[in-house]
Motif scaffolding. Sequence first.
Motif, mmCIF file in Angstrom:
data_model
loop_
_atom_site.group_PDB
_atom_site.id
_atom_site.type_symbol
_atom_site.label_atom_id
_atom_site.label_comp_id
_atom_site.label_asym_id
_atom_site.label_seq_id
_atom_site.Cartn_x
_atom_site.Cartn_y
_atom_site.Cartn_z
ATOM 1 N N LEU A 148 -14.044 26.058 23.355
ATOM 2 C CA LEU A 148 -13.831 25.876 21.917
ATOM 3 C C LEU A 148 -15.094 25.277 21.298
ATOM 4 O O LEU A 148 -15.396 24.105 21.499
ATOM 5 N N GLY A 149 -15.828 26.086 20.566
ATOM 6 C CA GLY A 149 -17.024 25.627 19.873
ATOM 7 C C GLY A 149 -16.725 25.323 18.418
ATOM 8 O O GLY A 149 -15.578 25.431 17.955
ATOM 9 N N LEU A 150 -17.754 24.969 17.678
ATOM 10 C CA LEU A 150 -17.590 24.608 16.266
ATOM 11 C C LEU A 150 -17.025 25.762 15.460
ATOM 12 O O LEU A 150 -16.120 25.584 14.638
ATOM 13 N N SER A 151 -17.529 26.968 15.678
ATOM 14 C CA SER A 151 -17.055 28.126 14.912
ATOM 15 C C SER A 151 -15.590 28.438 15.229
ATOM 16 O O SER A 151 -14.825 28.842 14.338
ATOM 17 N N HIS A 152 -15.176 28.237 16.493
ATOM 18 C CA HIS A 152 -13.784 28.487 16.864
ATOM 19 C C HIS A 152 -12.863 27.517 16.125
ATOM 20 O O HIS A 152 -11.832 27.930 15.578
ATOM 21 N N LEU A 153 -13.232 26.233 16.112
ATOM 22 C CA LEU A 153 -12.415 25.238 15.423
ATOM 23 C C LEU A 153 -12.353 25.507 13.925
ATOM 24 O O LEU A 153 -11.310 25.323 13.291
ATOM 25 N N ALA A 154 -13.473 25.961 13.358
ATOM 26 C CA ALA A 154 -13.512 26.261 11.921
ATOM 27 C C ALA A 154 -12.543 27.390 11.581
ATOM 28 O O ALA A 154 -11.811 27.322 10.577
ATOM 29 N N VAL A 155 -12.516 28.434 12.406
ATOM 30 C CA VAL A 155 -11.603 29.564 12.176
ATOM 31 C C VAL A 155 -10.149 29.116 12.318
ATOM 32 O O VAL A 155 -9.281 29.486 11.506
#
Length: 349
Positions: free
Chosen positions: A305-312
């Motif tokens: 889980l990276g930053l972009s995954h959490l943002a989505v």
Amino acid sequence: MRYLHLPASPSPPPLSRKLKGEHESCGQWCHAADEGYKPKKLPYGKPLTDPNLKEALGDLMTKYALKSANLSKLGSSQANESFNQMVSTKAPKRFLIKGRNSDIIQIAAKCGDSSFDTYVLPEKPITSGASAATGLSFRRGTLFHHNVEVEAQRAKDGLVKFLDFIKLFPNPYIIGHNIKNFDVPILLFHLDQHDLLSEFETSVCGFLDTLPISRSLFSKEEVNGSYSQQSLVKSLINKNYAAHDALQDVSALQELFMKKIYNENELEKFLFYSSYYKCKDSLQPLVAQKVISQNLMKKLAEASLGLSHLAVIHRRDTVNGIKSIFKKCKFCIRSDVVNKLAHYFDSEL
């Protein structure tokens, strides 16, 4: 030896002069000439006036301006993420190790009775400490092991041959001791430098680090108080070996792994992937702003889980998205951390 000559007293960059109300050097992006203009981001909507502060700010901005070429490759087009990425690249804590770009000098691997071993020509001098530990030295373009010349490959050639060896086996895993914090980041860095990373990632299934596995399996008393590979091999299978020779390292680890560590049902939870490092790097802005802890960052990276995954996830469900994914991953996280994350992503929308 190359030298870089810098002007002794460079002029302050336009941004620092702009903050002081001096807009002569600004480009079209500046709106100081607009009617009713106010610098909203400055205290009380006014230019800075304190002379000491102006001087200190000018010095600071000049230092960054002189390094603009090195700082230009930022991590995001979003302002906050870009700034945090810039700062993190200058801070030692960004990397798992000191010198992810350390030279590779020897590569060795074993699978069953098949083995691979090659020396690699370093791009930088070998330090006296490293030379004393490994017996390797590099003089006039030639690599020596205990003062005996050894055949060595260029870095890319050695990595290509390593990849060729890996491809001999279906669905291989890379297993090593303390590789999560040391060997793998260095290996991935050099593979990326030589445009071989994608090929490597499609050739391996993942990685196993025998250090955390050993800590979970054996007490300190069983390993004479040390979880180093040399201590584990000596304590558990009663063998000594040349610890700083790569081929002897992997041979000893292979025997230790098969005799004392291997258990298919227990090893799955220790698997990690190259995405771990990409996710971990992307989450650094959250750590820098104290939104999450280092420990949570590692847990998220291990769950890919990276930053972009959490943002989505948050964008799809701004009320319960973050909370739900934490519950799914079985993370025991305080509600205030969930709220901080939600607030962070709300401010980015």
